[in-house]
Design a protein around this motif. Structure first.
Motif, PDB file in Angstrom:
ATOM      1  N   SER A 124       0.856  -1.189   0.000  1.00  0.00           N
ATOM      2  CA  SER A 124       0.000   0.000   0.000  1.00  0.00           C
ATOM      3  C   SER A 124       0.889   1.235   0.000  1.00  0.00           C
ATOM      4  O   SER A 124       1.831   1.338   0.783  1.00  0.00           O
ATOM      5  N   THR A 136      -0.170   4.226   0.867  1.00  0.00           N
ATOM      6  CA  THR A 136      -0.502   4.966   2.092  1.00  0.00           C
ATOM      7  C   THR A 136       0.303   4.442   3.279  1.00  0.00           C
ATOM      8  O   THR A 136       0.915   5.218   4.027  1.00  0.00           O
ATOM      9  N   LYS A 137       0.321   3.127   3.450  1.00  0.00           N
ATOM     10  CA  LYS A 137       1.072   2.540   4.570  1.00  0.00           C
ATOM     11  C   LYS A 137       2.570   2.752   4.402  1.00  0.00           C
ATOM     12  O   LYS A 137       3.293   2.967   5.372  1.00  0.00           O
ATOM     13  N   ALA A 156       3.998   5.286   2.878  1.00  0.00           N
ATOM     14  CA  ALA A 156       4.279   6.686   3.202  1.00  0.00           C
ATOM     15  C   ALA A 156       4.339   6.891   4.713  1.00  0.00           C
ATOM     16  O   ALA A 156       5.222   7.591   5.231  1.00  0.00           O
ATOM     17  N   GLU A 157       3.404   6.278   5.433  1.00  0.00           N
ATOM     18  CA  GLU A 157       3.418   6.372   6.898  1.00  0.00           C
ATOM     19  C   GLU A 157       4.684   5.765   7.483  1.00  0.00           C
ATOM     20  O   GLU A 157       5.304   6.329   8.383  1.00  0.00           O
ATOM     21  N   LEU A 180       1.530  11.577   1.996  1.00  0.00           N
ATOM     22  CA  LEU A 180       1.078  10.692   0.920  1.00  0.00           C
ATOM     23  C   LEU A 180       1.323  11.327  -0.445  1.00  0.00           C
ATOM     24  O   LEU A 180       1.741  10.651  -1.391  1.00  0.00           O
ATOM     25  N   SER A 181       1.094  12.639  -0.534  1.00  0.00           N
ATOM     26  CA  SER A 181       1.292  13.329  -1.816  1.00  0.00           C
ATOM     27  C   SER A 181       2.762  13.297  -2.231  1.00  0.00           C
ATOM     28  O   SER A 181       3.085  13.125  -3.415  1.00  0.00           O
ATOM     29  N   SER A 198       3.609   9.720  -3.374  1.00  0.00           N
ATOM     30  CA  SER A 198       3.030   9.477  -4.700  1.00  0.00           C
ATOM     31  C   SER A 198       3.856  10.167  -5.785  1.00  0.00           C
ATOM     32  O   SER A 198       4.116   9.599  -6.856  1.00  0.00           O
ATOM     33  N   ARG A 243      -1.856  -1.904  -9.297  1.00  0.00           N
ATOM     34  CA  ARG A 243      -2.827  -1.924  -8.209  1.00  0.00           C
ATOM     35  C   ARG A 243      -3.807  -3.078  -8.425  1.00  0.00           C
ATOM     36  O   ARG A 243      -4.424  -3.182  -9.474  1.00  0.00           O
TER      37      ARG A 243
END
Length: 303
Positions: free
Chosen positions: A26, A28-29, A31-32, A38-39, A42, A59
């Protein structure tokens, strides 16, 4: 031109991000995990893909999966990150007065039977050397050394080592471990086929001993009656002591762990019970001075 643009985009942050996307599945994960917005994460991914002109991830309903190109880039990303980590550790430890750092991987047999004394003798003469030792099954040792995650490895000589260089390290013998009141305890040696009538306590699925005993059972046209599997030799001995079955261990491991528990060991008559452990490296000439020092010690400083 592609090379220059790629070098600008593939900084260490981007490499860490690519690995995290693969492991987390993921963006999102990932990035965390990398503490990025997140931007920003990406944008980094898009810029690398734009420079290459090909997608690195697709994806799916189960998350982000690497494409064929992504798998290739991930292979090199991991290698680069491991090399950078090694540089930081080695240089940092020179500042602390430690003259070198050696990464080793070994199977559980080597770690229990031989390495404690071998490493003690080495480190008593080289007090400023640090050794990081990781336990892996033999196949994992080969993989780790091949990928550069370890400088030296010790594994079963029966395993396929690919392009690694191997030399004999030690010999050991596999035995059947049981309670004193077990029917097989009347024998000093038994053919392995005679053990197949009894419940067995096995090691974890990927261990060489588990794979070898499973293969031996199949060669007899039978299935190994594993009642329980445990991660280590101490677990095998405790389960045998609790009358949950018999187990197969190296003799020296039995002497260290099983014998004090009042257990009995019978030799296995089959040829495969006599084993050789190998010391493996990618390239002897490519070893660092301190890794070569330990390599030579393990080969020649044996009782």
């Amino acid at each position: 031109m592609l090379y220059r643009h790629l070098i600008k985009k593939l900084d260490l942050t981007s490499l860490h991000l690519l690995v995290s996307i693969h492991e987390e599945g993921s963006l999102t994960k990932a990035a965390e995990r990398e503490m990025l917005a997140l931007s920003a994460a990406s944008k980094r991914l898009q810029e690398v893909e734009q420079v290459l002109g090909i997608a690195l991830f697709e994806r799916t309903l189960k998350g982000m999966k690497p494409t064929a190109a992504g798998e290739t880039l991930l292979f090199y990303a991991r290698k680069i990150l491991m090399d950078v980590e090694k540089i930081s550790i080695d240089v940092g430890e020179y500042l602390e007065g430690i003259r070198g750092h050696v990464r080793m991987m070994a199977n559980i047999s080597a770690i229990i039977e031989f390495l404690p004394e071998d490493l003690q003798r080495f480190m008593s003469s080289h007090g400023q050397v640090k050794v990081h030792l990781e336990e892996r099954p033999s196949a994992g040792v080969v993989k780790g050394v091949g990928e550069g995650a370890a400088d030296l490895g010790i594994c079963s000589a029966d395993i396929d080592i690919g392009e690694l260089v191997a030399v004999p390290y030690r010999h050991d013998e596999l035995v059947v471990v049981m309670r004193q009141d077990h029917p097989l305890a009347a024998h000093s040696h038994v053919p392995f086929r005679e053990t197949l009538a009894f419940d067995q306590v096995g090691l974890h699925t990927d261990s060489f001993i588990n794979l070898r005993t499973q293969a031996a059972a199949r060669s007899e046209g039978k299935i190994l009656k594993q009642r329980i599997q445990v991660p280590g030799f101490d677990g095998v001995c405790r389960m045998v002591q609790a009358d949950l079955g018999i187990g197969v261990l190296p003799r020296k491991a039995f002497e260290l762990i099983g014998k004090p528990l009042g257990l009995y060991a019978a030799g296995i008559d089959d040829d495969w019970a006599q084993r050789t452990l190998s010391l493996v490296v990618r390239n002897r000439e490519g070893l660092s001075p301190v890794s070569r020092l330990l390599y030579e010690h393990l080969l020649h400083d044996q009782p």
